[in-house]
Design a protein around this motif. Structure first.
Motif, PDB file in Angstrom:
ATOM      1  N   PHE A  10       1.162  -1.212  -0.084  1.00 12.61           N
ATOM      2  CA  PHE A  10      -0.026  -0.011   0.296  1.00 12.61           C
ATOM      3  C   PHE A  10       0.589   1.375  -0.081  1.00 12.61           C
ATOM      4  O   PHE A  10       0.708   1.917  -0.707  1.00 12.61           O
ATOM      5  CB  PHE A  10      -0.961   0.150   1.124  1.00 12.61           C
ATOM      6  CG  PHE A  10      -2.278  -1.065   0.905  1.00 12.61           C
ATOM      7  CD1 PHE A  10      -3.634  -0.991   0.126  1.00 12.61           C
ATOM      8  CD2 PHE A  10      -2.418  -1.816   1.906  1.00 12.61           C
ATOM      9  CE1 PHE A  10      -4.137  -1.543  -0.096  1.00 12.61           C
ATOM     10  CE2 PHE A  10      -3.256  -2.653   1.414  1.00 12.61           C
ATOM     11  CZ  PHE A  10      -4.471  -2.763   0.472  1.00 12.61           C
ATOM     12  N   TYR A  11       2.018   1.071   0.493  1.00  4.11           N
ATOM     13  CA  TYR A  11       2.863   2.619   0.879  1.00  4.11           C
ATOM     14  C   TYR A  11       3.525   2.690  -0.709  1.00  4.11           C
ATOM     15  O   TYR A  11       3.942   3.772  -0.757  1.00  4.11           O
ATOM     16  CB  TYR A  11       4.028   1.796   1.427  1.00  4.11           C
ATOM     17  CG  TYR A  11       4.529   3.506   1.960  1.00  4.11           C
ATOM     18  CD1 TYR A  11       4.277   4.347   2.215  1.00  4.11           C
ATOM     19  CD2 TYR A  11       5.930   3.083   1.817  1.00  4.11           C
ATOM     20  CE1 TYR A  11       4.976   5.449   2.151  1.00  4.11           C
ATOM     21  CE2 TYR A  11       6.826   4.518   1.941  1.00  4.11           C
ATOM     22  CZ  TYR A  11       6.364   6.085   2.137  1.00  4.11           C
ATOM     23  OH  TYR A  11       6.953   7.048   2.276  1.00  4.11           O
ATOM     24  N   ARG A  65       1.409   6.787  -7.475  1.00  5.10           N
ATOM     25  CA  ARG A  65      -0.425   7.227  -7.692  1.00  5.10           C
ATOM     26  C   ARG A  65       0.445   9.167  -7.400  1.00  5.10           C
ATOM     27  O   ARG A  65       0.393  10.248  -7.758  1.00  5.10           O
ATOM     28  CB  ARG A  65      -1.094   7.439  -6.306  1.00  5.10           C
ATOM     29  CG  ARG A  65      -1.665   5.644  -6.545  1.00  5.10           C
ATOM     30  CD  ARG A  65      -2.798   6.106  -5.724  1.00  5.10           C
ATOM     31  NE  ARG A  65      -3.536   4.739  -5.863  1.00  5.10           N
ATOM     32  CZ  ARG A  65      -4.618   4.160  -5.958  1.00  5.10           C
ATOM     33  NH1 ARG A  65      -5.518   5.625  -5.596  1.00  5.10           N
ATOM     34  NH2 ARG A  65      -5.161   2.583  -6.013  1.00  5.10           N
ATOM     35  N   GLN A  66       1.755   9.041  -6.293  1.00  2.20           N
ATOM     36  CA  GLN A  66       2.615  10.737  -6.047  1.00  2.20           C
ATOM     37  C   GLN A  66       3.532  10.828  -7.196  1.00  2.20           C
ATOM     38  O   GLN A  66       3.671  12.053  -6.774  1.00  2.20           O
ATOM     39  CB  GLN A  66       2.673  10.555  -4.376  1.00  2.20           C
ATOM     40  CG  GLN A  66       1.938  10.262  -3.276  1.00  2.20           C
ATOM     41  CD  GLN A  66       1.183  10.996  -3.071  1.00  2.20           C
ATOM     42  OE1 GLN A  66       0.982  12.706  -3.172  1.00  2.20           O
ATOM     43  NE2 GLN A  66      -0.347  11.250  -3.535  1.00  2.20           N
ATOM     44  N   GLY A  67       3.777  10.346  -7.668  1.00  2.00           N
ATOM     45  CA  GLY A  67       4.747  10.043  -8.626  1.00  2.00           C
ATOM     46  C   GLY A  67       6.109  10.482  -7.930  1.00  2.00           C
ATOM     47  O   GLY A  67       6.890  10.292  -9.017  1.00  2.00           O
ATOM     48  N   ASP A  68       6.619   9.566  -7.156  1.00  2.00           N
ATOM     49  CA  ASP A  68       7.566   8.815  -6.575  1.00  2.00           C
ATOM     50  C   ASP A  68       7.990   8.154  -7.175  1.00  2.00           C
ATOM     51  O   ASP A  68       7.601   7.101  -6.263  1.00  2.00           O
ATOM     52  CB  ASP A  68       7.992   8.798  -5.305  1.00  2.00           C
ATOM     53  CG  ASP A  68       8.997   9.403  -4.502  1.00  2.00           C
ATOM     54  OD1 ASP A  68       9.675   8.832  -5.296  1.00  2.00           O
ATOM     55  OD2 ASP A  68       8.897   8.909  -3.417  1.00  2.00           O
ATOM     56  N   TYR A  69       8.223   7.750  -8.726  1.00  2.00           N
ATOM     57  CA  TYR A  69       8.232   6.171  -9.290  1.00  2.00           C
ATOM     58  C   TYR A  69       9.740   5.569  -8.720  1.00  2.00           C
ATOM     59  O   TYR A  69       9.563   4.062  -8.652  1.00  2.00           O
ATOM     60  CB  TYR A  69       8.271   6.570 -10.274  1.00  2.00           C
ATOM     61  CG  TYR A  69       6.975   7.119 -11.323  1.00  2.00           C
ATOM     62  CD1 TYR A  69       5.894   6.816 -10.698  1.00  2.00           C
ATOM     63  CD2 TYR A  69       7.531   8.259 -11.922  1.00  2.00           C
ATOM     64  CE1 TYR A  69       4.711   7.272 -11.408  1.00  2.00           C
ATOM     65  CE2 TYR A  69       6.646   9.382 -12.398  1.00  2.00           C
ATOM     66  CZ  TYR A  69       5.120   8.145 -11.753  1.00  2.00           C
ATOM     67  OH  TYR A  69       4.140   8.815 -12.415  1.00  2.00           O
ATOM     68  N   ALA A  70      10.599   5.917  -8.399  1.00  2.00           N
ATOM     69  CA  ALA A  70      11.886   5.577  -7.727  1.00  2.00           C
ATOM     70  C   ALA A  70      12.145   4.567  -6.644  1.00  2.00           C
ATOM     71  O   ALA A  70      11.787   3.400  -6.085  1.00  2.00           O
ATOM     72  CB  ALA A  70      12.975   5.856  -8.179  1.00  2.00           C
ATOM     73  N   LYS A  71      11.699   5.276  -5.955  1.00  2.00           N
ATOM     74  CA  LYS A  71      11.195   5.273  -4.007  1.00  2.00           C
ATOM     75  C   LYS A  71      10.039   3.845  -4.559  1.00  2.00           C
ATOM     76  O   LYS A  71       9.999   2.816  -3.396  1.00  2.00           O
ATOM     77  CB  LYS A  71      10.336   6.206  -2.938  1.00  2.00           C
ATOM     78  CG  LYS A  71      10.624   5.794  -2.083  1.00  2.00           C
ATOM     79  CD  LYS A  71      10.472   6.804  -1.047  1.00  2.00           C
ATOM     80  CE  LYS A  71      10.706   6.187   0.688  1.00  2.00           C
ATOM     81  NZ  LYS A  71      10.204   7.655   1.153  1.00  2.00           N
ATOM     82  N   ALA A  72       8.737   3.866  -4.814  1.00  2.00           N
ATOM     83  CA  ALA A  72       8.191   3.601  -5.213  1.00  2.00           C
ATOM     84  C   ALA A  72       8.162   1.558  -5.546  1.00  2.00           C
ATOM     85  O   ALA A  72       7.564   1.018  -4.977  1.00  2.00           O
ATOM     86  CB  ALA A  72       6.380   3.846  -5.819  1.00  2.00           C
ATOM     87  N   ARG A  73       9.444   1.788  -6.446  1.00  2.00           N
ATOM     88  CA  ARG A  73       9.577  -0.102  -7.294  1.00  2.00           C
ATOM     89  C   ARG A  73      10.828   0.232  -6.009  1.00  2.00           C
ATOM     90  O   ARG A  73      10.061  -1.551  -5.937  1.00  2.00           O
ATOM     91  CB  ARG A  73      10.958   0.617  -8.068  1.00  2.00           C
ATOM     92  CG  ARG A  73      11.301  -0.748  -8.641  1.00  2.00           C
ATOM     93  CD  ARG A  73      12.084  -0.042  -9.866  1.00  2.00           C
ATOM     94  NE  ARG A  73      12.895   1.366  -9.855  1.00  2.00           N
ATOM     95  CZ  ARG A  73      14.091   1.195 -10.730  1.00  2.00           C
ATOM     96  NH1 ARG A  73      14.059   0.832 -12.081  1.00  2.00           N
ATOM     97  NH2 ARG A  73      14.550   2.206 -10.591  1.00  2.00           N
TER      98      ARG A  73
END
Length: 221
Positions: free
Chosen positions: A166-167, A173-181
């Motif tokens: 979920f995080y 969704r916030q556009g922080d793609y590198a951290k999301a990965r």
């Protein structure tokens, strides 16, 4: 006001199923495990919205009975919230908003009793609600509250599949793609939960789907 089903909770029905951490009451644990198993079956194995909705409604009735049978216990409240939210995700529309408001109320009641119950499921569930429900004036969504709750959930259960999923989805969704990965890959590496095989398999497919979207965004940079 018409509320688009896709706008409200396109993925809210994916609300987590918290791990079955043992309580001091074996009878309660057995009833919670039954709800967990039923939720996973309806969510990931039952086909068709009508059948899924019927299944979630039946589970919601069981959860409500469990809450009444165990007053002052947080676990039944958490599971009633999870099931109500999943029902909302299937139903959509204004009816979905009333269900998620009920779910938030249950989670806030559980939070007052024991915010650490079920490996951080209270904070994970509240965080999920706050970023997936539309904001004012339609709903109560808040990215700020979502971030705070999800970070609390990760502090409680840093290696759990659900808080990381979920995080990671929130970060995407916030556009922080590198951290999301990074967070989503950590979710994929989570240890299997005994007795939760169906839920784990379904969650991993969801993680892979978000990761694919993340990789597409990163590739365009």
């Amino acid at each position: 006001m018409r509320v688009d089903k896709k706008l409200i909770l396109a993925t809210l029905s994916l609300l987590l199923a918290g791990s079955a951490a043992a309580s001091a009451d074996p009878a309660l644990d057995a009833r919670i495990a039954e709800l967990q198993s039923g939720w996973a079956h309806v969510k990931y194995e039952v086909k068709g919205e009508e059948a899924q909705l019927s299944g979630m409604e039946a589970l919601a009735a069981q959860a409500k009975t469990l809450v009444t049978s165990y007053p002052g216990k947080a676990e039944p409240l958490v599971w009633e919230a999870i099931i109500l939210s999943s029902e909302a995700g299937i139903k959509g529309g204004m009816g979905a908003l009333s269900l998620v408001k009920e779910a938030r109320t249950r989670l806030e009641s559980a939070e007052k009793i024991d915010a650490t119950v079920l490996d951080g499921s209270v904070n994970t569930s509240l965080g999920s609600l706050y970023y997936q429900v539309p904001g004012f004036p339609i709903g109560f969504g808040s990215d700020k509250k979502a971030k705070a709750y999800l970070e609390k959930a990760l502090a409680q259960n840093p290696d759990g599949i659900d808080p990381n999923y979920f995080y990671g989805d929130f970060l995407f969704r916030q556009g922080d793609y590198a951290k999301a990965r990074d967070v989503l890959n950590h979710a994929l590496a989570a240890a299997p939960r005994p007795g939760r095989e169906v839920a784990d398999a379904g969650r991993r497919e969801e993680i892979k789907a978000v990761l694919a979207q993340v990789e597409t965004k990163l590739a365009k940079r």
